[in-house]
Design an enzyme around this catalytic site. Structure first.
Site, short mmCIF file in Angstrom:
data_model
loop_
_atom_site.label_atom_id
_atom_site.label_comp_id
_atom_site.label_asym_id
_atom_site.label_seq_id
_atom_site.Cartn_x
_atom_site.Cartn_y
_atom_site.Cartn_z
N GLY A 1 13.48 22.33 61.89
CA GLY A 1 14.59 21.40 61.75
C GLY A 1 14.85 20.63 63.04
N GLY B 1 8.44 12.94 65.93
CA GLY B 1 7.23 13.79 65.96
C GLY B 1 7.06 14.49 64.63
CG HIS B 2 9.88 17.54 63.46
ND1 HIS B 2 10.95 17.40 64.31
CD2 HIS B 2 9.41 18.79 63.66
CE1 HIS B 2 11.12 18.52 64.99
NE2 HIS B 2 10.20 19.38 64.63
CD GLN C 1 8.82 30.34 65.62
OE1 GLN C 1 8.39 30.50 64.48
NE2 GLN C 1 8.66 29.20 66.28
CD GLN D 1 -3.80 18.80 70.29
OE1 GLN D 1 -4.34 19.11 69.23
NE2 GLN D 1 -4.06 19.42 71.43
CB SER E 1 14.01 20.29 68.44
OG SER E 1 13.22 19.92 67.34
P1 AMP Z 1 9.12 22.75 65.42
O1 AMP Z 1 10.22 22.26 64.55
O2 AMP Z 1 9.37 22.59 66.87
O3 AMP Z 1 8.62 24.10 65.04
O4 AMP Z 1 7.92 21.75 65.11
C1 AMP Z 1 7.43 21.59 63.81
C2 AMP Z 1 6.10 20.87 63.86
O5 AMP Z 1 6.26 19.58 64.45
C3 AMP Z 1 5.07 21.60 64.73
O6 AMP Z 1 3.82 21.56 64.10
C4 AMP Z 1 5.08 20.82 66.00
O7 AMP Z 1 3.87 20.89 66.72
C5 AMP Z 1 5.31 19.41 65.49
N1 AMP Z 1 5.83 18.56 66.56
C6 AMP Z 1 6.88 18.82 67.38
N2 AMP Z 1 7.02 17.84 68.29
C7 AMP Z 1 6.04 16.94 68.06
C8 AMP Z 1 5.66 15.70 68.66
N3 AMP Z 1 6.29 15.18 69.70
N4 AMP Z 1 4.59 15.06 68.14
C9 AMP Z 1 3.92 15.57 67.09
N5 AMP Z 1 4.24 16.72 66.48
C10 AMP Z 1 5.28 17.40 66.95
#
Ligand code: AMP
Length: 537
Positions: free
Chosen positions: A34, A39-40, A64, A158, A196
């Protein structure tokens, strides 16, 4: 958009989705915690483009987080997240409680939990070394999501390179029938990777946060001048970070991007990764450094000229023309030779999983057309694969999921060291999404119909009206863009060449010059700028 909080609800919904579109149903999953940002949303966008149904999970996974980490303060913005997902045409949001995923709300006693343990070697460096239990938590929750959703594809950034490598390995080793898709890091205009956790930064900290990216860029600069050794590259990052005392580096490391093993020197590719504290925020970032020769991906609709152009470009530039058509033909030839029924997908899946295809560098054949020598299981089938019988069945074989998955793997193996050029419908978007040069060849429906008319006439295959050919091409485009396997898509970073008023030689010249312009620059990043920039809040 549907919202589900229980496993039963989501499973039932997905069962209905699968039943409603029996053949082409593809499910894409984007797991998140969330507090969504661009990026998400880039992951969601990619999932939307490639699947019939898109599921986004939003779950802040306690397993985690370490004891002293930010579980309680982790940013949450559910209402806005839902709006963003709706706007991005997500089909279903999975919002489980801890109990719904773990069968208990209390995860404090890990000795009572069933967990997925990644290989310790993959967790020994980078974040794994500083966040004990973190990747066990990630692997456990993602494997639960894989079991519940049973996606065809799952999308990860990535940006979290170690997570991506571990989950790729998990999907492969535990035989999940899912394709793990890695997506480029989306950055702010000043280079800061979106996260985030950027919300923890004060205004002042936000202003210095791009220093991490600058550090990576400094190393990249050295790398492009030929520096492949670990110490000077790490030193370049370290010196840049030290320019601001508020940045406290936790690690700066150079590892193999797939195995996470430390590298003393970059042979083909290296992952340069950083974690650093800035105030309350722990920021991570990374860059892929590659030494391989460039790859050219040429995509485009049928009749755009790509099959004529691609082998010629390969010949001029001395690259390997990776003729995927020849690979599909070789499998078709083998299936026919073994008298396997073309619609016996299971037998063909067995066959393709056990065969080895070998392509040899372009050579000039007797009739002067550049071609390849093609072997399957050590039998030379260069001529045999051009028979009318193979031609009649190759499309049916190429449309089979297992055939495609196996051959894409083989194509990627060929491309590992670069120096290849390849044409298709989704080479730049799917097979080699990190190709250095992506070309999208197009031509108007009218022009393609005209070319087809001449071609058919020359081959004595009939005299068709332009109207009929245009209608056929229109239909074919529609089918090619919406097909479940290998749909035609233009990569956002592809250079479009409209061949309407261009001679073939001009198109070839254009591609060759674009390649030569690029080859001088060693392209090393895997990053993109966001379509729109966010300001950290
Ligand atoms: P998280 O909510 O932080 O667990 O992220 C969920 C997904 O979004 C994960 O696969 C992250 O690698 C991806 N993600 C987070 N930040 C970025 C970003 N700046 N660019 C691309 N993917 C992202």
């Amino acid at each position: 958009m549907r919202l589900f909080q229980t496993v039963a609800g989501l499973r039932t919904y997905l069962a209905t989705c699968r039943a409603s579109k029996t053949i082409d149903c593809q499910i894409g999953l984007v797991p998140t915690m969330g507090a969504l940002h661009s990026g998400h949303l880039s992951l969601v966008k990619r999932a939307r483009e490639e699947n019939t149904w898109v599921v986004v999970s939003i779950f802040v996974n306690p397993l985690q987080f370490g004891e002293n980490e930010d579980l309680d303060n982790y940013p949450r913005s559910l209402e806005r997240d839902l709006e963003e997902c709706k706007a991005a045409e997500v089909d279903a949001i999975f919002l489980p409680s801890v109990g719904a995923l773990y069968g208990t709300e209390d995860l404090s006693d890990k000795s009572r939990l069933f967990q997925v343990i990644p290989p310790p070697e993959m967790m020994a460096r980078l974040c794994g070394a500083y966040r004990p239990g973190h990747f066990e938590g990630v692997a456990t929750v993602v494997s639960k999501l894989f079991h519940i959703v049973q996606p065809d594809r799952a999308y990860f950034g990535q940006k979290d390179a170690q997570q991506l490598a571990i989950l790729r390995q998990m999907a492969a080793d535990l035989r999940f029938p899912v394709e793990v898709v890695g997506c480029p890091t989306v950055r702010e205009a000043d280079g800061l990777a979106l996260s985030s956790r950027n919300r923890y930064l004060s205004l002042e900290e936000r202003a210095i946060a791009p220093q991490l990216y600058r550090g990576l860029q400094a190393a990249k600069g050295l790398f492009e001048q030929g520096e492949m050794a670990r110490e000077p590259l790490l030193e370049a990052v370290s010196l840049t970070l030290k320019k601001d005392a508020r940045i406290e580096a936790q690690y700066i490391d150079l590892v193999h991007p797939a195995t996470m093993e430390p590298l003393e020197v970059i042979e083909t590719e290296g992952l340069l990764a950083i974690a650093a504290y800035l105030g309350k925020a722990r920021l991570i970032d990374n860059l892929l450094l590659k030494t391989r020769r460039p790859i050219i991906a040429i995509d485009g609709p049928a009749g755009s000229g790509k099959t004529t152009v691609t082998p010629k470009v390969a010949e001029i530039l001395g690259l390997l023309y990776l003729d995927t058509g020849a690979m599909y033909r070789a499998v078709t030839w083998l299936a026919l030779d073994k008298k396997i029924l073309i619609n016996d997908e299971a037998a063909i899946a067995e066959l393709v999983s056990q065969c080895t295809i070998r392509l040899e560098k372009p050579e000039i054949l007797a009739n002067n057309t550049p071609s390849l020598r093609v072997w399957i299981n050590d039998q030379d089938v260069t001529t045999a694969i051009r028979s009318p019988n193979v031609t009649a069945y190759v499309s049916a074989i190429a449309a089979q999921k297992a055939v495609r998955a196996t051959l894409v793997e083989q194509q990627r193996t060929y491309g590992r060291n670069g120096g290849v050029v390849m044409d298709g419908r989704d080479i730049g978007t799917y097979v080699f999404p990190d190709a250095e040069l992506k070309i999208f060849l197009t031509a108007s429906v009218q022009e393609r119909a005209r070319r087809r008319q001449i071609d058919l006439k020359e081959k004595g295959q009939g005299d068709f009206s332009l109207e009929q050919l245009e209608a056929d091409i229109y239909e074919r485009d529609k089918k090619d863009s919406s097909r479940a396997i290998a749909p035609l898509r233009q990569a956002s970073d592809a250079i479009e060449i409209n061949t309407d008023h261009l001679a073939i030689d001009t198109v070839i010249d254009q591609i060759v010059s674009l390649y030569r312009e690029k080859i001088g620059i060693s392209l090393t990043t895997d990053d993109v700028s966001p379509d729109h920039h966010e300001t950290a809040d």
